[in-house]
Design a protein around this motif. Structure first.
Motif, short mmCIF file in Angstrom:
data_model
loop_
_atom_site.label_atom_id
_atom_site.label_comp_id
_atom_site.label_asym_id
_atom_site.label_seq_id
_atom_site.Cartn_x
_atom_site.Cartn_y
_atom_site.Cartn_z
N ASP A 94 -8.48 -1.31 -10.28
CA ASP A 94 -8.99 -2.46 -11.02
C ASP A 94 -8.48 -3.78 -10.47
OD1 ASP A 94 -6.48 -1.78 -11.95
OD2 ASP A 94 -6.88 -2.32 -14.02
N VAL A 95 -7.46 -3.75 -9.61
CA VAL A 95 -6.95 -4.98 -8.99
C VAL A 95 -6.77 -4.80 -7.48
CG1 VAL A 95 -5.85 -5.90 -11.06
CG2 VAL A 95 -4.55 -4.37 -9.56
N GLU A 96 -7.56 -3.93 -6.87
CA GLU A 96 -7.46 -3.71 -5.42
C GLU A 96 -8.83 -3.37 -4.85
OE1 GLU A 96 -5.39 -0.39 -2.70
OE2 GLU A 96 -4.03 -1.43 -4.08
N TYR A 97 -9.14 -4.03 -3.72
CA TYR A 97 -10.44 -3.86 -3.07
C TYR A 97 -10.27 -3.75 -1.56
CZ TYR A 97 -12.22 -5.63 -7.49
OH TYR A 97 -12.48 -5.80 -8.82
N LEU A 98 -11.12 -2.93 -0.93
CA LEU A 98 -11.24 -2.91 0.52
C LEU A 98 -12.46 -3.75 0.87
CD1 LEU A 98 -9.47 -0.33 0.15
CD2 LEU A 98 -10.75 0.63 2.04
#
Length: 150
Positions: A94-98
């Motif tokens: 919910d607080v991390e993206y690639l």
């Protein structure tokens, strides 16, 4: 992993854990540590999955909670803002993206532009981690950003 908490509107003492272990997987619903079933959105409609006996009203309410979360919209917002640079955006939590750049993109320049502007796209007031990769996955950089308070 993404974890949300849904409080039943009819009985505020009833709290449900809503968990998705990987992007694209179904959401698992638990209460007091007991798995109640899972649900997923098919053709725009939230449904129970695999014989779980979740009430239709509960599925609808939890589905609206999931749909209202910003992490569902942020990948599309990033791709719309940088259509010529961004190939894919994958939430890994919910607080991390690639964020994967397109092959023809100057990765160093993209990182500078992304880093400068991403706080303006964020609606969350807490830190969000972006793992940026070039198209060949040869170069990467982590950027932590936070939305501004309004």
């Amino acid at each position: 992993m993404i974890e949300l908490v849904y409080f039943d509107q009819n009985a505020i003492s009833k709290a449900y854990q809503v968990i998705q272990f990987r992007a694209g997987e179904s959401w698992r619903i638990a209460r007091n540590g007991e798995s109640l079933g899972s649900m997923e959105k098919l053709d725009g409609v939230w449904r129970s999955r695999g014989g779980s006996e979740l009430a239709d009203e509960l599925i609808g309410n939890i589905g609206r909670l999931i749909d209202a979360q910003h992490f569902n919209r942020l990948p599309a917002d990033i791709k719309i803002h940088w259509p010529a640079q961004v190939q894919e955006v994958i939430p890994t939590g919910d607080v991390e993206y690639l964020v994967i750049a397109k092959p023809e993109v100057d990765f160093e320049r993209f990182v500078k532009i992304f880093t400068a502007y991403i706080p303006h796209l964020l609606k969350d007031e807490w830190p969000v981690l972006f793992k940026l990769y070039d198209a060949g996955m040869n170069h990467d950089l982590e950027v932590t950003a936070q939305g501004s308070r309004k």
